[in-house]
Enzyme design. Structure first.
Site, short mmCIF file in Angstrom:
data_model
loop_
_atom_site.label_atom_id
_atom_site.label_comp_id
_atom_site.label_asym_id
_atom_site.label_seq_id
_atom_site.Cartn_x
_atom_site.Cartn_y
_atom_site.Cartn_z
N LYS A 123 -5.80 -0.20 8.06
CA LYS A 123 -5.87 1.26 7.99
C LYS A 123 -7.28 1.71 8.39
O LYS A 123 -7.58 1.79 9.57
CB LYS A 123 -5.51 1.75 6.58
CG LYS A 123 -4.01 1.71 6.28
CD LYS A 123 -3.57 0.39 5.76
CE LYS A 123 -2.15 0.41 5.25
NZ LYS A 123 -1.68 -0.94 4.95
N ASP A 148 -8.12 -0.16 -4.74
CA ASP A 148 -7.34 -0.48 -3.54
C ASP A 148 -7.91 0.44 -2.46
O ASP A 148 -7.67 1.64 -2.44
CB ASP A 148 -5.85 -0.19 -3.79
CG ASP A 148 -4.99 -0.35 -2.53
OD1 ASP A 148 -5.57 -0.40 -1.41
OD2 ASP A 148 -3.76 -0.41 -2.64
N ALA A 156 -7.56 0.65 0.91
CA ALA A 156 -6.96 0.73 2.25
C ALA A 156 -7.45 1.96 3.04
O ALA A 156 -7.77 1.87 4.22
CB ALA A 156 -5.44 0.74 2.14
N HIS A 185 14.74 -0.91 1.87
CA HIS A 185 14.65 0.04 2.99
C HIS A 185 14.32 -0.63 4.33
O HIS A 185 14.64 -0.11 5.38
CB HIS A 185 13.66 1.18 2.68
CG HIS A 185 12.23 0.77 2.64
ND1 HIS A 185 11.69 0.03 1.61
CD2 HIS A 185 11.21 0.98 3.50
CE1 HIS A 185 10.41 -0.18 1.85
NE2 HIS A 185 10.09 0.38 2.99
N PHE A 245 0.70 1.30 -4.79
CA PHE A 245 1.47 1.10 -3.56
C PHE A 245 2.55 0.04 -3.82
O PHE A 245 2.40 -0.81 -4.70
CB PHE A 245 0.54 0.68 -2.41
CG PHE A 245 1.28 0.51 -1.12
CD1 PHE A 245 1.83 1.61 -0.49
CD2 PHE A 245 1.47 -0.74 -0.54
CE1 PHE A 245 2.57 1.47 0.67
CE2 PHE A 245 2.19 -0.88 0.63
CZ PHE A 245 2.74 0.22 1.24
N ASP A 246 3.65 0.11 -3.04
CA ASP A 246 4.81 -0.81 -3.25
C ASP A 246 4.43 -2.28 -3.40
O ASP A 246 4.95 -2.97 -4.26
CB ASP A 246 5.77 -0.89 -2.05
CG ASP A 246 6.09 0.37 -1.38
OD1 ASP A 246 5.49 1.39 -1.70
OD2 ASP A 246 6.97 0.31 -0.50
N TYR A 270 -14.29 -23.55 11.87
CA TYR A 270 -13.47 -23.57 10.65
C TYR A 270 -14.29 -23.08 9.45
O TYR A 270 -13.80 -22.30 8.63
CB TYR A 270 -12.97 -24.99 10.38
CG TYR A 270 -11.92 -25.06 9.30
CD1 TYR A 270 -10.56 -25.08 9.62
CD2 TYR A 270 -12.28 -25.10 7.95
CE1 TYR A 270 -9.60 -25.12 8.64
CE2 TYR A 270 -11.30 -25.14 6.96
CZ TYR A 270 -9.96 -25.15 7.30
OH TYR A 270 -9.01 -25.20 6.33
N1 F0G Z 1 -2.36 -0.60 -0.40
C1 F0G Z 1 -2.03 0.57 0.19
C2 F0G Z 1 -2.54 1.85 -0.39
C3 F0G Z 1 -1.24 0.58 1.33
O1 F0G Z 1 -0.90 1.75 1.89
C4 F0G Z 1 -0.79 -0.65 1.87
C5 F0G Z 1 0.06 -0.69 3.06
C6 F0G Z 1 -1.17 -1.85 1.22
C7 F0G Z 1 -1.95 -1.78 0.09
C8 F0G Z 1 -0.71 -3.19 1.72
O2 F0G Z 1 -1.41 -3.55 2.85
O3 F0G Z 1 0.31 -3.68 4.68
O4 F0G Z 1 -1.95 -4.74 4.90
O5 F0G Z 1 -0.29 -5.69 3.38
N2 F0G Z 1 0.61 0.31 3.57
C9 F0G Z 1 1.36 0.37 4.80
C10 F0G Z 1 1.89 1.75 5.02
C11 F0G Z 1 2.35 -0.71 5.00
O6 F0G Z 1 2.70 1.94 5.96
O7 F0G Z 1 1.50 2.69 4.30
P1 F0G Z 1 -0.79 -4.46 4.02
#
Ligand code: F0G
Length: 460
Positions: free
Chosen positions: A258, A215, A217, A450, A124-125, A72
């Site tokens: 990613k 960010d 990713a 979506h 990102f969204d 843990y």
């Molecule tokens: N930042 C970026 C640039 C991303 O592309 C994503 C996720 C996230 C943050 C969020 O990360 O999914 O681990 O919570 N992108 C995916 C995509 C979902 O299909 O491009 P997560």
């Protein structure tokens, strides 16, 4: 003759995929209400929905799973991950989280308040979602050229420093908790950000006393583009480039699904102990104790190994060249795609591809459905459906780019799969003039529609 590059790995395990018939796909997509997220994965032949969590782990990563420490507190797996993050990013402090958006949730809980402004490059969204959820505003400062699908620019994900400075100048610094730079920039087509741009953003951030968060990713793919496109970096190791990129920032959020080539995981990393301590409280509430934060020990071990593998030049070269290969096959056939090609995906310009379908009929979604029915290839709409309605007027929002993204999972598909995909797109392109009507929404959610939207085809 100079020998060509080839994959720096061979395949040890395979997974069967089913090549369905046109009749089956027509039925399945109707049953899925023309939403590709509603399909079962067995109904898809080539799955290019996302490159997130869909990569193939290596033998060393699977080996690391077996030696995971599930304690843990204070697990050795946590320390393995801490060492890997230090080696690759230069950040001393970190918190594990179960994925990228969880990392955002924890960090933004410390930093973002109602009324704040968070400038960045096409957030990102989920990043935008976490900002707006806290009644703050995300301000997009991406360079204008990013909006032109065919404009060539080596670093089309760059921040426009003038736009950024205007935001910093015209708002009290207390209202701007940080600037966020996304590398590579997913939303505008997987486009990279140059080192000099990151440096420029960091100089502005310092001048105005504001934090810079990356960010990360797809940070390794961004470093590959810096190495191959930006002057002065060609002789540097990828890990030297990544350390320099992060040296300009105060922290980072990471979706490890990613560039770290794991199926699930994320983290937040920090330069200062103070911010780490503040975030630790939220990590404990939302994710778990600070030495596991939503991840099992075995997964932290696989992630540590994945961070090293994901930053090897030979791997990145084979990865990005495969995406480029698909891009070139499409381009040869005259298919309108976003250029230069992105690091993780090829984006088709659906407005030009299906130019007789009005935007109210969702041309990118219509195209994504056609690609699926033609050959079982699943991409994703990045257009008006994904953009949701305006929260106040409830009118549809129409972003500049209406695209279908074909994201390539890491180390998963072969060049034959890319040829097959290109043939599917080409077949649809050849019959594009017969596709004159799009889709109508039957049912939709208030936000992030979506994922669950139900649609029907508009018949003449
Ligand atoms: N930042 C970026 C640039 C991303 O592309 C994503 C996720 C996230 C943050 C969020 O990360 O999914 O681990 O919570 N992108 C995916 C995509 C979902 O299909 O491009 P997560």
């Amino acid at each position: 003759m100079k020998l060509p590059f080839a994959e720096p790995f061979k395949i040890k395990m395979v997974e069967k995929i089913y090549r369905s018939t046109l009749q089956e796909r027509e039925r399945w997509i109707r049953d899925a209400s023309f939403n590709l997220f509603n399909l079962r994965s067995e109904e898809v032949y080539i799955d290019l929905l996302t490159d997130s969590g869909t990569g193939a782990m290596s033998d060393k990563q699977w080996g690391a799973i077996m030696t995971g420490d599930e304690s843990y507190a204070g697990a050795s797996s946590y320390y393995n991950l801490k060492d890997a993050i230090w080696d690759i990013t230069g950040f001393q402090y970190f918190l594990p989280a179960h994925q990228g958006r969880a990392a955002e949730n924890v960090l933004f809980s410390v930093l973002v308040k109602e009324g704040d402004i968070v400038p960045g490059n096409s957030h990102f969204d989920t990043t935008k979602g976490h900002i707006e959820f806290r009644k703050a505003k995300a301000v997009d400062c991406t360079i204008d050229v990013a909006r032109d699908p065919s404009a060539i620019h080596p670093f089309k994900g760059n921040v426009d420093l003038e736009k950024l400075e205007n935001v910093l100048k015209n708002n009290p610094s207390g209202k701007i908790p940080f600037i966020i730079v996304t590398v590579t920039n997913n939303t505008s087509g997987g486009q990279p950000v140059s080192m000099s741009n990151i440096r420029g953003v960091s100089e502005l951030a310092r001048r105005y006393g504001i934090k810079l968060i990356i960010d990360g990713a797809r940070f390794a793919e961004n470093a590959y583009f810096i190495k191959t496109r930006e002057k002065g970096f060609s002789n540097m190791q990828i890990s030297e480039i990544t350390r320099e990129m992060f040296s300009y920032a105060d922290g980072m959020t990471m979706s490890s699904k990613k560039d770290a080539i794991v199926n699930m995981g994320g983290f937040i990393a920090f330069r200062e102990e103070k911010l780490f301590r503040q975030a630790s409280t939220f990590n404990i509430i939302f994710e778990g104790f600070i030495t596991y934060g939503g991840m099992s020990g075995r997964d932290m071990n696989a992630l540590a190994q994945g961070l090293y593998e994901g930053t090897e030049f030979t791997y990145l070269e084979s990865r990005i060249k495969q995406v480029e290969y698909l891009g070139n096959r499409l381009k040869e056939s005259g298919i309108p795609i976003i250029e230069p090609f992105g690091g993780h995906a090829i984006f088709i310009d659906a407005k030009s591809f299906l130019n007789s379908i009005p935007r109210e009929e969702f041309p990118a979604q219509t195209l994504a459905v056609e690609l699926y029915t033609e050959g079982g290839v699943r991409g994703v709409e990045v257009g008006a459906l994904m953009a949701d309605r305006d929260p106040v007027t409830r009118e549809n929002r129409y972003p500049d780019l209406e695209m279908v993204r074909l994201a390539i999972p890491r180390r998963v598909y072969t060049y034959n799969h890319m040829d097959y995909t290109a043939a599917v797109v080409k077949n649809v392109f050849e019959r594009r003039n017969s596709i004159t009507r799009g889709m109508r929404i039957k049912r939709e959610a208030l936000i992030l529609r979506h994922f669950t939207v139900e649609l029907e085809r508009i018949m003449k």
